[in-house]
Scaffold this active site. Structure first.
Site, PDB file in Angstrom:
ATOM      1  N   GLU A 224      -0.944  -8.691  -0.504  1.00 40.29           N
ATOM      2  CA  GLU A 224      -2.069  -9.389   0.110  1.00 40.29           C
ATOM      3  C   GLU A 224      -2.783  -9.464  -0.945  1.00 40.29           C
ATOM      4  O   GLU A 224      -4.065  -9.979  -1.461  1.00 40.29           O
ATOM      5  CB  GLU A 224      -2.700  -8.292   1.062  1.00 40.29           C
ATOM      6  CG  GLU A 224      -2.213  -8.357   2.369  1.00 40.29           C
ATOM      7  CD  GLU A 224      -2.538  -7.144   3.134  1.00 40.29           C
ATOM      8  OE1 GLU A 224      -2.055  -6.123   2.797  1.00 40.29           O
ATOM      9  OE2 GLU A 224      -2.865  -7.625   4.604  1.00 40.29           O
TER      10      GLU A 224
ATOM     11  N   GLU B 102       3.953  -4.605   7.344  1.00 42.61           N
ATOM     12  CA  GLU B 102       4.259  -3.546   7.796  1.00 42.61           C
ATOM     13  C   GLU B 102       4.385  -3.845   9.687  1.00 42.61           C
ATOM     14  O   GLU B 102       4.079  -2.237   9.860  1.00 42.61           O
ATOM     15  CB  GLU B 102       2.388  -3.635   7.983  1.00 42.61           C
ATOM     16  CG  GLU B 102       1.747  -4.267   6.386  1.00 42.61           C
ATOM     17  CD  GLU B 102       1.531  -5.479   5.880  1.00 42.61           C
ATOM     18  OE1 GLU B 102       2.742  -6.320   6.489  1.00 42.61           O
ATOM     19  OE2 GLU B 102       1.070  -5.575   5.155  1.00 42.61           O
TER      20      GLU B 102
ATOM     21  N   GLY C 113       0.865  -4.813   0.921  1.00 42.07           N
ATOM     22  CA  GLY C 113      -0.977  -4.933   0.324  1.00 42.07           C
ATOM     23  C   GLY C 113      -0.136  -5.896  -0.818  1.00 42.07           C
ATOM     24  O   GLY C 113      -1.364  -6.512  -1.772  1.00 42.07           O
TER      25      GLY C 113
ATOM     26  N   ALA D 265       0.792  -1.199   0.430  1.00 38.60           N
ATOM     27  CA  ALA D 265       0.057  -0.516  -0.024  1.00 38.60           C
ATOM     28  C   ALA D 265       0.872   1.239   0.028  1.00 38.60           C
ATOM     29  O   ALA D 265       1.704   1.097   0.898  1.00 38.60           O
ATOM     30  CB  ALA D 265      -1.167  -0.041   1.428  1.00 38.60           C
TER      31      ALA D 265
HETATM   32  C1  LIG Z   1       0.456  -0.822   5.622  1.00 39.71           C
HETATM   33  C2  LIG Z   1      -0.471  -1.549   5.225  1.00 39.71           C
HETATM   34  C3  LIG Z   1      -1.626  -1.767   6.354  1.00 39.71           C
HETATM   35  C4  LIG Z   1      -0.213  -2.264   3.892  1.00 39.71           C
HETATM   36  C5  LIG Z   1       1.125  -1.848   3.140  1.00 39.71           C
HETATM   37  O1  LIG Z   1       1.784  -2.262   2.297  1.00 39.71           O
HETATM   38  S1  LIG Z   1       2.261  -0.931   4.101  1.00 39.71           S
HETATM   39  C6  LIG Z   1       3.962  -1.097   2.832  1.00 39.71           C
HETATM   40  C7  LIG Z   1       4.212  -2.103   2.734  1.00 39.71           C
HETATM   41  N1  LIG Z   1       5.391  -2.400   2.383  1.00 39.71           N
HETATM   42  C8  LIG Z   1       6.742  -2.071   1.901  1.00 39.71           C
HETATM   43  O2  LIG Z   1       7.013  -1.690   3.620  1.00 39.71           O
HETATM   44  C9  LIG Z   1       7.924  -2.100   1.582  1.00 39.71           C
HETATM   45  C10 LIG Z   1       8.681  -0.568   1.132  1.00 39.71           C
HETATM   46  N2  LIG Z   1       9.648  -0.788  -0.036  1.00 39.71           N
HETATM   47  C11 LIG Z   1      10.803  -0.481   0.353  1.00 39.71           C
HETATM   48  O3  LIG Z   1      10.911  -1.476   1.612  1.00 39.71           O
HETATM   49  C12 LIG Z   1      11.330  -0.839  -0.552  1.00 39.71           C
HETATM   50  O4  LIG Z   1      10.902   0.152  -1.796  1.00 39.71           O
HETATM   51  C13 LIG Z   1      12.142  -2.132  -1.838  1.00 39.71           C
HETATM   52  C14 LIG Z   1      12.382  -3.286  -0.844  1.00 39.71           C
HETATM   53  C15 LIG Z   1      10.766  -2.472  -2.210  1.00 39.71           C
HETATM   54  C16 LIG Z   1      12.587  -1.350  -2.654  1.00 39.71           C
HETATM   55  O5  LIG Z   1      13.495  -1.026  -2.280  1.00 39.71           O
HETATM   56  P1  LIG Z   1      14.810  -0.180  -3.665  1.00 39.71           P
HETATM   57  O6  LIG Z   1      15.612   0.311  -2.794  1.00 39.71           O
HETATM   58  O7  LIG Z   1      14.799  -1.076  -4.502  1.00 39.71           O
HETATM   59  O8  LIG Z   1      13.538   1.041  -4.454  1.00 39.71           O
HETATM   60  P2  LIG Z   1      13.095   1.723  -3.489  1.00 39.71           P
HETATM   61  O9  LIG Z   1      14.287   3.180  -3.349  1.00 39.71           O
HETATM   62  O10 LIG Z   1      12.805   2.030  -1.962  1.00 39.71           O
HETATM   63  O11 LIG Z   1      11.501   2.395  -4.037  1.00 39.71           O
HETATM   64  C17 LIG Z   1      11.554   2.833  -5.676  1.00 39.71           C
HETATM   65  C18 LIG Z   1      10.452   4.084  -4.763  1.00 39.71           C
HETATM   66  O12 LIG Z   1       9.442   3.589  -4.967  1.00 39.71           O
HETATM   67  C19 LIG Z   1       8.599   4.038  -3.138  1.00 39.71           C
HETATM   68  N3  LIG Z   1       7.978   3.502  -2.750  1.00 39.71           N
HETATM   69  C20 LIG Z   1       8.931   2.023  -3.026  1.00 39.71           C
HETATM   70  N4  LIG Z   1       7.432   1.241  -1.887  1.00 39.71           N
HETATM   71  C21 LIG Z   1       6.698   1.949  -1.578  1.00 39.71           C
HETATM   72  C22 LIG Z   1       5.771   2.094  -0.856  1.00 39.71           C
HETATM   73  N5  LIG Z   1       5.135   0.708   0.078  1.00 39.71           N
HETATM   74  N6  LIG Z   1       4.477   2.738  -1.112  1.00 39.71           N
HETATM   75  C23 LIG Z   1       5.465   4.424  -1.529  1.00 39.71           C
HETATM   76  N7  LIG Z   1       6.351   4.530  -2.007  1.00 39.71           N
HETATM   77  C24 LIG Z   1       7.335   3.352  -2.299  1.00 39.71           C
HETATM   78  C25 LIG Z   1      10.204   4.480  -2.679  1.00 39.71           C
HETATM   79  O13 LIG Z   1       9.741   5.374  -2.114  1.00 39.71           O
HETATM   80  C26 LIG Z   1      10.793   5.313  -4.090  1.00 39.71           C
HETATM   81  O14 LIG Z   1      10.120   5.902  -4.861  1.00 39.71           O
HETATM   82  P3  LIG Z   1      11.109   7.695  -4.890  1.00 39.71           P
HETATM   83  O15 LIG Z   1      12.758   7.543  -5.551  1.00 39.71           O
HETATM   84  O16 LIG Z   1       9.759   8.439  -5.214  1.00 39.71           O
HETATM   85  O17 LIG Z   1      10.927   7.915  -2.974  1.00 39.71           O
END
Ligand SMILES: CC(C)=CC(=O)SCCNC(=O)CCNC(=O)[C@H](O)C(C)(C)COP(=O)(O)OP(=O)(O)OC[C@H]1O[C@@H](n2cnc3c(N)ncnc32)[C@H](O)[C@@H]1OP(=O)(O)O
Length: 258
Positions: free
Chosen positions: A112, A132, A109, A66
């Site tokens: 999920e 999460e 998500g 998400a």
């Molecule tokens: C809370 C509930 C109920 C549900 C959820 O789903 S919470 C989210 C769960 N997911 C995560 O915690 C994963 C978050 N992402 C990461 O840990 C990393 O992005 C990665 C390990 C998947 C990949 O790392 P990498 O270094 O290869 O890439 P990034 O530079 O971190 O990401 C590229 C780009 O995408 C944006 N991004 C990634 N995941 C999310 C996300 N879940 N929500 C929003 N944005 C996301 C990341 O910020 C980056 O964008 P910017 O360069 O503009 O910052």
């Protein structure tokens, strides 16, 4: 055709395809994407000419969860008032089978959403997780329930409490995914599976899905009775007569989906 900003929607024969298309954000599932995916899927479900839905991500991510940036500034009243994530449940009410192809990250998500599909084809690069807990929250799109029903308490607790990612091989071993294939085969194999299902008798495929899905919600006895009633009801349809005649006549069936 409806315009979409976060997904690409198309049809290929009797398969309705939804390609998640926010690659720069690793297909993070924001509210717009949720609405677009669910609306497209609901429309496919209502289309008599569509027999299955295929959900595709991109190479690096099926979906990295998400959208954290969208959620970061929410508070309890806004989450509760909007019933955040409820719309995803409409996807799980669909009657036609859903196939997902997962490459790269399927986290939070994203994991999920993949679990809302009936069949997951994983590429070797697939990484599943419910991280999460690392954000100070818990799964909110059904992860604690669907993951546990899919893989059992031991693995679900491990994933939900530690937030660790598991690879495609472990995901297949514990029953989270149906097949693992080389990455470049993930989309084509998932498409083949979706086409194969779409080529079956539609009511039979729908009832097969309903029967298997019911096992998540009923007692064994209730589920077995439901299965038997659905089985009986198929004898009201032309496709049952056609399927059995075709077998006896040593030819392929010609389904009318009725
Ligand atoms: C809370 C509930 C109920 C549900 C959820 O789903 S919470 C989210 C769960 N997911 C995560 O915690 C994963 C978050 N992402 C990461 O840990 C990393 O992005 C990665 C390990 C998947 C990949 O790392 P990498 O270094 O290869 O890439 P990034 O530079 O971190 O990401 C590229 C780009 O995408 C944006 N991004 C990634 N995941 C999310 C996300 N879940 N929500 C929003 N944005 C996301 C990341 O910020 C980056 O964008 P910017 O360069 O503009 O910052």
């Amino acid at each position: 055709m409806t315009e979409h900003t976060t997904i690409v929607v198309s049809t290929e024969g009797r398969v309705g395809k939804i390609q998640l298309d926010r690659p720069k954000a690793l297909n993070a599932l924001n509210q717009t994407l949720m609405e677009e995916v669910v609306s497209a899927a609901v429309a496919f479900d209502a289309d008599p000419d569509i027999g299955s839905i295929l959900i595709l991500g991109s190479d690096k991510a099926f979906a990295a969860g998400a959208d954290i940036k969208e959620m970061a500034h929410q508070d309890y009243p806004s989450m509760y008032a909007s019933d955040w994530f409820r719309r995803w449940e409409d996807l799980t009410e669909l009657r036609i089978p859903i196939v997902a192809a997962v490459k790269g990250y399927a986290l939070g998500g994203g994991c999920e959403l993949a679990m809302m599909a009936d069949i997951i084809v994983a590429g070797e690069s697939a990484k599943f997780g419910q991280p999460e807990i690392n954000l100070g929250v818990i799964p909110g799109m059904g992860g604690s329930q669907r993951l546990t029903r899919s893989v059992g308490k031991a693995k679900a607790m491990d994933m939900v409490l530690t937030g660790r990612h598991i690879g495609a091989e472990e995901a297949e071993r514990i029953g989270l995914v149906s097949r693992v294939v080389p990455d470049e085969q993930a989309n084509p194999v998932a498409e083949e599976v979706a086409e194969l299902i779409a080529a079956k008798s539609k009511p039979a495929a729908q009832m097969a899905k309903e029967a298997v899905a019911a096992s998540f919600e009923t007692t064994l006895q209730q589920g077995i009775r439901l299965e038997r009633r659905l089985f009986h009801s198929l004898f009201a349809l032309a496709d049952q007569a056609e399927g059995m005649s075709a077998f006896a006549e040593k030819r392929g069936p010609e389904w009318t989906h009725r």
